[in-house]
Design an enzyme around this catalytic site. Structure first.
Site, PDB file in Angstrom:
ATOM      1  N   SER B 107     -16.877   0.185   6.286  1.00  0.00           N
ATOM      2  CA  SER B 107     -16.850   1.272   7.251  1.00  0.00           C
ATOM      3  C   SER B 107     -17.922   2.277   6.898  1.00  0.00           C
ATOM      4  O   SER B 107     -18.284   2.438   5.724  1.00  0.00           O
ATOM      5  CB  SER B 107     -15.478   1.930   7.302  1.00  0.00           C
ATOM      6  OG  SER B 107     -15.195   2.537   6.076  1.00  0.00           O
ATOM      7  N   HIS B 121     -20.709   5.864  13.737  1.00  0.00           N
ATOM      8  CA  HIS B 121     -19.624   5.277  12.962  1.00  0.00           C
ATOM      9  C   HIS B 121     -19.605   3.782  13.215  1.00  0.00           C
ATOM     10  O   HIS B 121     -19.898   3.331  14.325  1.00  0.00           O
ATOM     11  CB  HIS B 121     -18.301   5.888  13.419  1.00  0.00           C
ATOM     12  CG  HIS B 121     -17.098   5.039  13.127  1.00  0.00           C
ATOM     13  ND1 HIS B 121     -16.499   4.239  14.082  1.00  0.00           N
ATOM     14  CD2 HIS B 121     -16.392   4.849  11.984  1.00  0.00           C
ATOM     15  CE1 HIS B 121     -15.472   3.604  13.534  1.00  0.00           C
ATOM     16  NE2 HIS B 121     -15.385   3.950  12.265  1.00  0.00           N
ATOM     17  N   ASN B 123     -17.262   0.085  11.763  1.00  0.00           N
ATOM     18  CA  ASN B 123     -16.217  -0.481  10.911  1.00  0.00           C
ATOM     19  C   ASN B 123     -16.043  -1.938  11.317  1.00  0.00           C
ATOM     20  O   ASN B 123     -15.790  -2.233  12.480  1.00  0.00           O
ATOM     21  CB  ASN B 123     -14.902   0.302  11.135  1.00  0.00           C
ATOM     22  CG  ASN B 123     -13.772  -0.231  10.289  1.00  0.00           C
ATOM     23  OD1 ASN B 123     -13.500  -1.429  10.256  1.00  0.00           O
ATOM     24  ND2 ASN B 123     -13.095   0.662   9.602  1.00  0.00           N
ATOM     25  N   TYR B 124     -16.235  -2.843  10.367  1.00  0.00           N
ATOM     26  CA  TYR B 124     -15.958  -4.272  10.631  1.00  0.00           C
ATOM     27  C   TYR B 124     -15.015  -4.754   9.551  1.00  0.00           C
ATOM     28  O   TYR B 124     -15.247  -4.495   8.358  1.00  0.00           O
ATOM     29  CB  TYR B 124     -17.253  -5.084  10.672  1.00  0.00           C
ATOM     30  CG  TYR B 124     -18.094  -4.693  11.877  1.00  0.00           C
ATOM     31  CD1 TYR B 124     -17.813  -5.222  13.134  1.00  0.00           C
ATOM     32  CD2 TYR B 124     -19.112  -3.750  11.756  1.00  0.00           C
ATOM     33  CE1 TYR B 124     -18.539  -4.831  14.262  1.00  0.00           C
ATOM     34  CE2 TYR B 124     -19.845  -3.349  12.877  1.00  0.00           C
ATOM     35  CZ  TYR B 124     -19.553  -3.906  14.120  1.00  0.00           C
ATOM     36  OH  TYR B 124     -20.254  -3.501  15.226  1.00  0.00           O
ATOM     37  N   ARG B 125     -13.948  -5.425   9.955  1.00  0.00           N
ATOM     38  CA  ARG B 125     -12.895  -5.752   8.997  1.00  0.00           C
ATOM     39  C   ARG B 125     -12.239  -7.092   9.306  1.00  0.00           C
ATOM     40  O   ARG B 125     -12.293  -7.584  10.442  1.00  0.00           O
ATOM     41  CB  ARG B 125     -11.831  -4.647   8.983  1.00  0.00           C
ATOM     42  CG  ARG B 125     -11.240  -4.398  10.358  1.00  0.00           C
ATOM     43  CD  ARG B 125     -10.490  -3.072  10.454  1.00  0.00           C
ATOM     44  NE  ARG B 125      -9.995  -2.881  11.814  1.00  0.00           N
ATOM     45  CZ  ARG B 125     -10.711  -2.350  12.802  1.00  0.00           C
ATOM     46  NH1 ARG B 125     -11.934  -1.923  12.596  1.00  0.00           N
ATOM     47  NH2 ARG B 125     -10.208  -2.240  14.014  1.00  0.00           N
ATOM     48  N   SER B 276      -3.517   4.527  -1.824  1.00  0.00           N
ATOM     49  CA  SER B 276      -4.803   4.340  -1.156  1.00  0.00           C
ATOM     50  C   SER B 276      -5.763   5.413  -1.669  1.00  0.00           C
ATOM     51  O   SER B 276      -5.351   6.422  -2.236  1.00  0.00           O
ATOM     52  CB  SER B 276      -4.650   4.431   0.353  1.00  0.00           C
ATOM     53  OG  SER B 276      -4.228   5.713   0.723  1.00  0.00           O
ATOM     54  N   ARG B 277      -7.054   5.165  -1.460  1.00  0.00           N
ATOM     55  CA  ARG B 277      -8.023   6.108  -2.019  1.00  0.00           C
ATOM     56  C   ARG B 277      -8.420   7.124  -0.943  1.00  0.00           C
ATOM     57  O   ARG B 277      -9.250   6.849  -0.064  1.00  0.00           O
ATOM     58  CB  ARG B 277      -9.254   5.377  -2.527  1.00  0.00           C
ATOM     59  CG  ARG B 277     -10.168   6.331  -3.272  1.00  0.00           C
ATOM     60  CD  ARG B 277     -11.215   5.629  -4.088  1.00  0.00           C
ATOM     61  NE  ARG B 277     -11.922   6.551  -4.942  1.00  0.00           N
ATOM     62  CZ  ARG B 277     -13.087   7.097  -4.618  1.00  0.00           C
ATOM     63  NH1 ARG B 277     -13.672   6.825  -3.480  1.00  0.00           N
ATOM     64  NH2 ARG B 277     -13.683   7.947  -5.474  1.00  0.00           N
ATOM     65  N   GLU B 279     -10.179   9.825  -0.856  1.00  0.00           N
ATOM     66  CA  GLU B 279     -11.571  10.250  -0.705  1.00  0.00           C
ATOM     67  C   GLU B 279     -12.392   9.244   0.083  1.00  0.00           C
ATOM     68  O   GLU B 279     -13.339   9.615   0.780  1.00  0.00           O
ATOM     69  CB  GLU B 279     -12.204  10.517  -2.069  1.00  0.00           C
ATOM     70  CG  GLU B 279     -11.719  11.813  -2.714  1.00  0.00           C
ATOM     71  CD  GLU B 279     -12.017  13.055  -1.869  1.00  0.00           C
ATOM     72  OE1 GLU B 279     -13.072  13.111  -1.231  1.00  0.00           O
ATOM     73  OE2 GLU B 279     -11.167  13.975  -1.842  1.00  0.00           O
ATOM     74  N   SER B 280     -12.056   7.960  -0.038  1.00  0.00           N
ATOM     75  CA  SER B 280     -12.793   6.955   0.732  1.00  0.00           C
ATOM     76  C   SER B 280     -12.354   6.957   2.189  1.00  0.00           C
ATOM     77  O   SER B 280     -13.155   6.722   3.086  1.00  0.00           O
ATOM     78  CB  SER B 280     -12.594   5.569   0.136  1.00  0.00           C
ATOM     79  OG  SER B 280     -13.120   5.537  -1.172  1.00  0.00           O
TER      80      SER B 280
END
Lengths: 317, 317
Positions: B107, B121, B123-125, B276-277, B279-280
């Site tokens: 992302s 922006h 995002n590929y998932r 979960s992180r 900050e990311s």
């Protein structure tokens, strides 16, 4: 002197109370700024009521201060009915699954310019669910006030809590301790494991004492606003500050935004309500906020001192 | 040249793809800035995987740019299972009501300094639900890319959409029109009745074509990132701008924050996921944002022109 008149219905007394306190609070805040509040009246579509926003932006002391009252009523959206039933299982909907509500309240958020001067929020509200014939099916009060400093001043936190405890004590000595913890739990930014600030008081769905007493309690708490806050602003507004301190304030404002948009029930309810007035709901947002990637204050710094308190709430009085 | 190797499992190919594209994208963006990206690797607790964030902050061109990959796995929180079942009714939980997942994705959010240069922006998932024996129970791809200008440049919007259409067309001519509308609907700030920007493409729960084709499609879209965006930044980054234009950009960034915190499913899922992180996840936030009470641009202004497009999405190609 009380503005309450027990011979009137509760909703009318509450409306008179919030109207009077809105003016009083604005006047009090204006004593510490050269700029004045501007009034902005609005109505909700389909005869759903309305409100009045008082806003002071770009003042000498206050970057953004909003004091809003709203008196709204009408059919409750289905999603809201479902949520409300979690706390009020006895709500009776009509044959169409509908229910009518009345709500009025005063909400306020003050964001000062100086990073040493704390942000303050308050909200006192009254809610009724009505039967089809207009009679009151169930009612409750909610409210609270909390302080969000960027830098910790222990005396400020103590003063703020003390005055809110004094406002509540005449209505039951158990109330302040209960509402203090409720506040710490409510204003929690769960994903950060931080509270928003140094807390205050918070209560909701409150109808444990009779409605007239609840009104008096709301008035007592509202009366605590100016004396609990103005002295702190007077003390802090002209303190010298560095660019780094201003940046830290901006980071804390980012947290304020996170709380309001991700967790605050009032904001979420408002954003989901058709024809609600978005600008009045998001009046609570700071004028400016910052997000820095992976920012962590130095150990032992004044910034770290604040974070510590938000991670382990303290009993101030 | 493709980085995909069809002899490997889908998840390994996807991981190799996002690792390669992360570096490529960062290198590409660095050609327009004097500052470099900084890498930051992180792991999720309890052997749940991890990721790598690449961040460029306070550059000459980019105020805040984040390109993040994550490869995470483990038990899915119960709330997430319930939500996921809305779109994947066939998910089979084990006797404890639990299910294991694997997810990886790239992302990216780029916020340039110049108000005439758009935010982008993407995002590929790839997502897998696993059986207890480790075999894949169900899988899907998701992704998208969208452009958020503060000032409308029609040619920029057309260029951005054209390149994403070109990337999708080899996989089915119906895909771009479908994903374009999906994007307008997804990136909608419902309470403002505005889209976030001029849109792009968006898809989720996608498994209509075989997994290897889906991988190729992800690669094709990722390959469109630099050519769809770099020319726009090259053209806009040194344009002169006024204080008023900068302020308008900040107001639009406030809308970006509102979308991300109130509506974005990925952000909400992330904030609710234990360990979960943060900050990311919140790397997508702009460095700075503004909320002004009741701000409405003048009729006929450049600012109003943008708002019009966000209220009535346009077919750009």
């Amino acid at each position: 002197m009380s503005v309450l008149n027990p011979s009137l219905p509760v909703r009318e007394q509450m409306e008179a109370l919030i109207r009077a306190k809105q003016l009083e609070i604005c006047k009090g805040l204006e004593t510490l700024d050269t700029k004045k509040f501007k009034a902005d009246e609005w109505t909700r579509g389909n005869n759903g009521g309305g409100g009045k926003s008082m806003v002071l932006q770009d003042g000498e002391t206050f970057e953004k201060a909003g004091v809003n009252i709203s008196v709204v009523h009408g059919p409750l959206p289905h999603a809201a009915i479902e949520k409300m039933k979690n706390d009020h299982k006895d709500i009776k909907v009509d044959q169409n699954g509908e229910v009518t509500f009345f709500a009025c309240g005063l909400s306020m958020v003050i964001h000062p310019i100086n990073p040493h001067a704390p942000t303050m929020h308050l909200n006192y509200r009254y809610f009724e669910i009505l039967n089809n014939d207009g009679s009151v099916q169930t009612w409750w009060f909610g409210g609270g006030a909390d302080l969000t400093p960027s830098y910790l001043y222990i005396d400020d936190a103590k003063h703020f809590h003390k005055l809110h405890k004094d406002a509540l004590d005449p209505f039951g000595l158990e109330l302040y301790p209960e509402f203090k913890i409720w506040c710490d739990n409510y204003f929690k930014i769960t994903h950060r494991n931080e509270t928003r600030g140094v807390g205050g008081i918070f209560y909701d769905d409150f109808n444990k004492i009779d409605a007239q007493k609840c009104l008096e309690m709301s008035e007592s708490c509202l009366n605590a606003m100016l004396p609990s806050y103005l002295p702190l602003i007077a003390k802090r507004k002209d303190m010298p500050f560095t660019e780094k301190e201003k940046e830290w304030q901006q980071i804390r404002r980012g947290r304020y935004v996170e709380f309001n948009l991700v967790y605050d029930r009032g904001t979420k309810f408002g954003l989901q309500t058709p024809n609600s007035r978005i600008e009045s709901i998001l009046m609570s947002m700071p004028k400016t906020a910052t997000w820095l990637y992976n920012h962590e204050p130095e150990e032992g710094s004044r910034e770290a001192e604040l974070l510590k308190v938000t991670r382990n709430p303290i009993n101030w009085v």
